[in-house]
Write an enzyme that holds these catalytic residues in place. Structure first.
Site, mmCIF file in Angstrom:
data_model
loop_
_atom_site.group_PDB
_atom_site.id
_atom_site.type_symbol
_atom_site.label_atom_id
_atom_site.label_comp_id
_atom_site.label_asym_id
_atom_site.label_seq_id
_atom_site.Cartn_x
_atom_site.Cartn_y
_atom_site.Cartn_z
ATOM 1 N N LYS A 223 -48.710 28.435 -25.518
ATOM 2 C CA LYS A 223 -48.245 27.885 -24.530
ATOM 3 C C LYS A 223 -47.972 28.144 -23.420
ATOM 4 O O LYS A 223 -48.839 29.693 -23.529
ATOM 5 C CB LYS A 223 -46.733 28.511 -25.899
ATOM 6 C CG LYS A 223 -46.805 27.743 -27.102
ATOM 7 C CD LYS A 223 -45.501 27.628 -28.170
ATOM 8 C CE LYS A 223 -45.121 26.624 -29.647
ATOM 9 N NZ LYS A 223 -44.651 27.202 -30.205
ATOM 10 N N ARG A 259 -50.258 29.208 -36.784
ATOM 11 C CA ARG A 259 -50.250 27.510 -35.885
ATOM 12 C C ARG A 259 -51.014 27.623 -34.889
ATOM 13 O O ARG A 259 -50.533 28.478 -33.947
ATOM 14 C CB ARG A 259 -49.249 27.558 -36.491
ATOM 15 C CG ARG A 259 -48.943 25.236 -36.268
ATOM 16 C CD ARG A 259 -47.981 25.234 -35.570
ATOM 17 N NE ARG A 259 -47.627 23.492 -35.822
ATOM 18 C CZ ARG A 259 -47.765 22.528 -34.236
ATOM 19 N NH1 ARG A 259 -48.013 23.802 -32.836
ATOM 20 N NH2 ARG A 259 -47.722 21.838 -33.907
HETATM 21 N N1 HH2 Z 1 -45.174 24.549 -31.990
HETATM 22 C C1 HH2 Z 1 -45.235 23.253 -32.111
HETATM 23 C C2 HH2 Z 1 -44.735 22.074 -32.784
HETATM 24 N N2 HH2 Z 1 -44.603 22.553 -33.278
HETATM 25 N N3 HH2 Z 1 -43.857 24.256 -35.248
HETATM 26 C C3 HH2 Z 1 -43.459 25.442 -35.848
HETATM 27 N N4 HH2 Z 1 -43.248 26.017 -36.849
HETATM 28 N N5 HH2 Z 1 -44.083 26.253 -35.047
HETATM 29 C C4 HH2 Z 1 -43.952 26.382 -33.551
HETATM 30 O O1 HH2 Z 1 -43.921 26.646 -33.212
HETATM 31 C C5 HH2 Z 1 -44.886 25.105 -33.338
HETATM 32 C C6 HH2 Z 1 -44.285 23.565 -34.187
HETATM 33 C C7 HH2 Z 1 -45.390 22.688 -30.181
HETATM 34 O O2 HH2 Z 1 -46.919 23.001 -29.881
HETATM 35 P P1 HH2 Z 1 -48.412 21.517 -30.442
HETATM 36 O O3 HH2 Z 1 -47.402 20.994 -31.313
HETATM 37 O O4 HH2 Z 1 -49.322 22.102 -29.565
HETATM 38 O O5 HH2 Z 1 -47.404 20.715 -29.285
HETATM 39 P P2 HH2 Z 1 -46.402 19.352 -29.055
HETATM 40 O O6 HH2 Z 1 -44.993 19.527 -29.941
HETATM 41 O O7 HH2 Z 1 -46.389 19.191 -27.787
HETATM 42 O O8 HH2 Z 1 -46.696 17.839 -29.974
#
Ligand code: HH2
Length: 281
Positions: A223, A259
Site C-alpha cells: 500500500k 492479507r
Molecule cells: N485492502 C484492499 C482490498 N480489500 N480487504 C480487507 N479486509 N482489508 C484490506 O486492507 C483490503 C481489503 C486493497 O488492496 P487490493 O485488493 O490489492 O487492491 P484493490 O482494492 O485495488 O483491488
C-alpha cells in the site's frame, strides 16, 4: 481464539494465517489486469496455495482510493469461473470473496466460498443475513464513506480508539443479523480513509484492536503509505521489502491474519516474527 468459517475452524491461538490476494479486476492498484483472465486467476490461486497461503481472497471489484462501484452482475461474471474451478480443483481450500454486495456474497457462498470479506462492514442491509445463513466467516473492516471519497476524510482525534469503537459496533450489528461471534474477524482498514501516519499508528496499536476479542486481519501489502514512509517512487510491486517489514511488525503486535500479495516471502517473515513472539512468552 478460534475463527469459524462454515466447516473449517481455524485455531489462531498460536498461529498467524496468510491470506493470498487474487484480484480478478482490470484496475486493482497492484495486480489490476494481471488475473482478469479466469485461467490466469486460477493458476495464480494454485501458485499462492503452493507458496503456503492458508486462505485465498478473490475480488471482482477494486476498492483502491477513487474507484467506482462495480455492479454485482459484473463482479460475479469475473468471479464465477475462478471460484467454480477452485472449489472443484481444491475443495479443501478456504476461499474468501472480497465484496460489499450481498448478492455477490450469496452466489459465492453457494459456489463454495467459506468467508465474506466485506470492506464496508455490512453497508448492504442483506449482507449479515446472507453470511449468517451460511455460517460463513465474516471480515468486518473499518473505512469512512466509499472508496471513491474516502481519502478526503482522513483526520481523526485518536484513530485507533475511533476504529475500535466502530468495529465493536459492527460486531454488535452482525450479531443482531444472526452472525455468530466466533465467525467474525476484524480489520482496521489500512489505507482506507487513513493518512500514512494513521495507518502506521494502527499497525503499532494492534493490541487495542485485538482486545475486542476477535481475530485481527491486517492488509498493508504494497500500500501507498509504505512508499510514503520509504520514499519509494516506483510501482506497487517494488514495495515488497516494506510490506514484509509491515507483516513482521503486525505479527509481532498480535495480528492473526495477514492479507498479502507476496505469499512465499510473507510466510517467511511471519515465521521469524511469530518465533520471536513465542520466545518471550
Ligand atoms: N485492502 C484492499 C482490498 N480489500 N480487504 C480487507 N479486509 N482489508 C484490506 O486492507 C483490503 C481489503 C486493497 O488492496 P487490493 O485488493 O490489492 O487492491 P484493490 O482494492 O485495488 O483491488
Amino acid at each position: 481464539m478460534i475463527w469459524r468459517c462454515r466447516d473449517v475452524t481455524f485455531d489462531l491461538t498460536d498461529r498467524v494465517l496468510v491470506m493470498g490476494i487474487v484480484n480478478v479486476t482490470p484496475d486493482s492498484f497492484s495486480d489490476g489486469g494481471r488475473y482478469l483472465d479466469p485461467g490466469l486467476a486460477v493458476a495464480r490461486c494454485h501458485e499462492l496455495l503452493a507458496e503456503g497461503a492458508d486462505l485465498l481472497d478473490l475480488g471482482g471489484e477494486s476498492t483502491r482510493p477513487g474507484s467506482a462501484d462495480v455492479p454485482a452482475a459484473e463482479q460475479w461474471r469475473r468471479l464465477e469461473p475462478v471460484l467454480t474451478a477452485m472449489t472443484r480443483e481444491r475443495p479443501e481450500a478456504a476461499i474468501s470473496v472480497d465484496t460489499r454486495s450481498a448478492e455477490v456474497a450469496e452466489l459465492a457462498l453457494a459456489a463454495g466460498a467459506r468467508i465474506v470479506n466485506d470492506v464496508s462492514a455490512l453497508a448492504d442491509p442483506a449482507m449479515g443475513d446472507t453470511v449468517a445463513h451460511a455460517g460463513a466467516g465474516l471480515i468486518l473492516m473499518h473505512m469512512r464513506g466509499t472508496p471513491e471519497t474516502m481519502q478526503r476524510d482522513t483526520a481523526y482525534g485518536d484513530v485507533t480508539t475511533e476504529v475500535a469503537t466502530f468495529l465493536r459496533e459492527r460486531v454488535d450489528a452482525a450479531g443482531v443479523a444472526g452472525v455468530a461471534r466466533e465467525c467474525i474477524a476484524l480489520d482496521p482498514g489500512i489505507g482506507f480513509a487513513k493518512s500514512a501516519q494513521g495507518s502506521l499508528e494502527l499497525l503499532a496499536r494492534i493490541p487495542e484492536l485485538a482486545a475486542i476479542g476477535r481475530p485481527v486481519l491486517v492488509g498493508a501489502s504494497r500500500k501507498s503509505f509504505l512508499a510514503r514512509l520509504t520514499g519509494d517512487e516506483g510501482p506497487p510491486q517494488e514495495r515488497v521489502p516494506a510490506s514484509l517489514a509491515a507483516a513482521a511488525l503486525a505479527t509481532w503486535q498480535g495480528a492473526h491474519i495477514l492479507r498479502v500479495h507476496d505469499v512465499a516471502a510473507t510466510v517467511r517473515a511471519v515465521k521469524i516474527a511469530s518465533a520471536a513472539r513465542k520466545a518471550v512468552r
